[in-house]
Design a protein around this motif. Structure first.
Motif: not given
Lengths: 85, 215, 378
Positions: B140-141, C152, C156, C234-239, C255, C259, C370
């Motif tokens: 997720g984020e 990011l 934010i 906007g979105a973030s995601a981790n591998d 992802q 998103n 990230c």
């Protein structure tokens, strides 16, 4: 050669923080990468640092690492061939 | 939408507390030894732990205390939430400065110039988020904030906003700071207050509560 | 609620404001140059400020001897945005977010000037010094999330405005080229000694660059400018794959993109500003992500060929250049790109083109696994 291999095992364990691995767990001819030790791309770069730190050998082209780091024995042979043991 | 804290963990002064109860304590004054002891006691069996820097070890131990030890309520956290909807939001004061100093030593002398990639990679504070994510496949984020002090208002507001956006269903949040052998971790789990996880022990997420738990 | 970009400013070796920087990339000027750098005096390809540049900046700042190099550049940049917008950090509804990976990391190497304490290596102390210059009533917030920090931070900022806590957020991103970062990326074998070539078959690593970029994010309609774009999402995601190696299947970036685009399928994306660092693995990963997200046909570029990788500044700098490109209806070619060297299908832009740009997808990826994406619409 055997003495160099034993010394290398200790240095690899130290350099890569393989705290739960004992020297006897590393077989001289077993592949260093792939299975077993669970080494990754950062470990491969750290082995280059190891060679420079302990043996004064600089690897200019990291692509050469693939052959050199096949096993502990190939590492030892490489160090010998550079006259740095 | 009501958000609740379903579990929390604190690590400070050689002691790990789970939901306020002391679960591991050590006489060791050396953080490296204490972290290694805790790793053994928690039976984590994750050799990559030994490769982490101190900040990552600290955050990892706190998170594993919540998610991996038998009987901890948090162990169900991973089962009832989609891994791609769990966000990880951490903060601290010292960023990665402790590891920065270690890395800097390796390049401070022209004649012994041996930069280590394995150290350099940890000179970013968000790597601890990556380590937690990798261990549990949480995608997720992410966000890593640096602030002078623990900022409950910031964390509460940001978490609430994330849950509103619908890509977040649960979150691992908190503070993880390591600086020159001084350290403190406070990690808590946030979920939606649904009927299925109603429990008298759960408390609504708000600033006052966070500040109390942090102390 | 509409939340949008407003006034902005870039200071880099290519120019002292956004307009100069935009004109430079439009004229195919490269900030990256081959120079000898560091204790070992090795040859690198870097984009760095000249002494003359820094002196000019110092002259614009009160008591400049009290500030470090990065603080001066940041104060200079933030000052321009505050002047143009008349937004003030003394307003309790305005927040300063500072995006950086390494902050005052050069203090490790340099003799500390009088009156500057080693405490300035703490990112929050550095940000406070900058905030105090402008009488900030809210403690500035530092975002340090590797190479996605800048993008990011913009996401934010939008979230904090959306939550009602703030009306305006000044996002400032900055990082320096230092012995620390240069040696570190070199130890990763990630540096090219030639101008970097994002997505190209002959790419062989990144260039590092220094810059500071500032953008105002707001909901105040009076602050709309002719370059303003709405931050739709906007979105973030981790591998969740590896702390330094990009994911092979690009799951994290896919992802983040999905998103971001979710619930916005009616918006046709006109242009992609990718991360494009020019390392073999990063660019490959991005290409896989764009193909998987069905974005292969959309014109895409990377600005790293002009500026190098400016780390914590990159996301802010590249967002500003992209919205300027949209304002001018121009597509900036991806410097260093000739022949595709990635397996995923992409439409990397080789020539400057005039084209209406009403929407931009911006992405970034970094160490720690990230990824981030954001959608901007005019």
């Amino acid at each position: 050669m055997d003495a160099l291999i034993e010394k290398l095992k200790g240095q690899i364990i130290e350099q890569l923080n393989l705290v739960e691995v004992k020297p006897a767990d590393i077989k001289p001819d077993a592949p260093l990468f792939g299975e077993g030790l669970g080494l990754d791309s950062i470990d491969a770069l750290e082995l280059i640092v190891l060679l420079e730190k302990h043996y004064g050998i600089k690897i200019q082209n990291p692509a050469d690492g693939k052959k050199i780091f096949e096993s502990v024995r190939t590492m030892a042979e490489f160090i010998k061939s550079n006259g740095k043991d | 939408m009501e958000l609740i804290i379903t579990s929390y963990c604190k690590i400070k002064r050689n002691t790990i507390y789970l939901e306020g109860n002391k679960i591991i304590s050590s006489n060791s004054e050396n953080p490296s030894y204490f972290f290694a002891e805790a790793y053994k006691t928690l039976e984590l069996n994750y050799p990559k732990f030994h490769k982490m820097d101190m900040l990552s070890k600290l955050g990892f131990l706190a998170t594993e205390t919540l998610l991996s030890i038998p009987k901890a309520f948090g162990t169900e956290f991973l089962l009832r939430n989609n891994l791609n909807q769990i966000s990880i939001i951490l903060s601290n004061h010292s960023s990665s400065l402790d590891t920065d100093r270690i890395y800097q030593k390796s390049i401070s002398n022209k004649d012994q110039y041996l930069p280590s990639p394995a150290t350099f990679v940890y000179t970013l504070p968000n790597i601890v988020i990556g380590e937690i994510a990798i261990k549990h496949k949480i995608t997720g984020e992410n966000a890593f904030f640096v602030s002078e002090k623990f900022d409950a208002e910031l964390l509460v507001n940001y978490t609430q906003e994330l849950f509103k956006e619908a890509n977040t269903n649960a979150a691992i949040c908190g503070w993880v700071d390591y600086d020159d052998a001084n350290y403190e971790a406070f990690i808590y789990l946030v979920e939606k207050a649904t009927d299925s996880i109603k429990n008298a022990n759960f408390k609504a997420l708000n600033q006052t509560l966070l500040n109390q738990l942090f102390l | 609620m509409e939340i949008f970009t407003s006034y902005h400013h870039i200071i880099s070796p290519l120019g002292f404001n956004s307009e100069e920087n935009y004109s430079a990339v439009l004229a195919n000027k490269l900030g990256v140059k081959k120079i000898n750098f560091g204790k070992l005096n090795n040859l690198f390809c870097l984009s760095v400020f000249s002494e003359e540049n820094l002196n000019t900046v110092s002259q614009e700042i009160n008591n400049s001897h009290l500030f470090t190099k990065l603080e001066k550049l940041s104060i200079f940049s933030i000052q321009q945005v505050l002047n143009k917008s008349a937004v003030s950090l003394t307003d309790k509804k305005t927040l300063l977010i500072y995006s950086t990976t390494k902050g005052n990391i050069d203090l490790f190497e340099n003799q500390l000037p009088n009156l500057i304490s080693k405490k300035r290596m703490y990112l929050s102390t550095m940000a406070n010094e900058i905030g105090n210059y402008f009488g900030a009533v809210n403690k500035p917030l530092v975002v340090s999330n590797a190479c996605i920090s800048g993008l990011l931070s913009i996401i934010i900022a939008k979230r904090f405005i959306s939550s009602g806590q703030f009306d305006n957020v000044i996002v400032c991103g900055g990082d320096l080229v230092s012995e620390f970062t240069v040696s570190g990326f070199k130890s990763f074998n990630a540096l090219s000694v030639n101008p970097c070539k994002p997505f190209d078959a002959k790419r062989d690593g990144i260039n590092l660059g220094e810059a500071v970029a500032t953008i105002l994010i707001t909901k105040n309609k009076n602050l709309k400018t002719n370059s303003s774009m709405n931050i739709v999402n906007g979105a973030s995601a981790n591998d969740a794959n590896h702390i330094s190696g990009p994911s092979r299947n690009a799951d994290g970036l896919v992802q983040a993109i999905q998103n971001t685009l979710k619930n916005n399928s009616e918006i046709k994306i006109d242009f992609i500003n990718a991360h494009g660092t020019a390392t073999p693995y990063n660019d490959e990963m991005e290409s896989v992500a764009f193909e998987r997200a069905a974005l292969s046909e959309i014109p895409a570029n990377s600005f790293k060929g002009y500026y190098g990788h400016t780390l914590g500044a990159a996301g802010v700098l590249e967002t500003i250049l992209s919205i300027e490109a949209a304002r001018h209806g121009q597509i900036i070619k991806s410097a260093g790109f000739e022949t595709s060297g990635v397996s995923g299908k992409m439409n990397v832009v080789k020539e400057y083109k005039t084209q209406t740009i009403n929407s931009i997808l911006k992405t970034a990826s970094g160490f720690g696994g990230c990824n981030a994406a954001a959608l901007f619409v005019r």
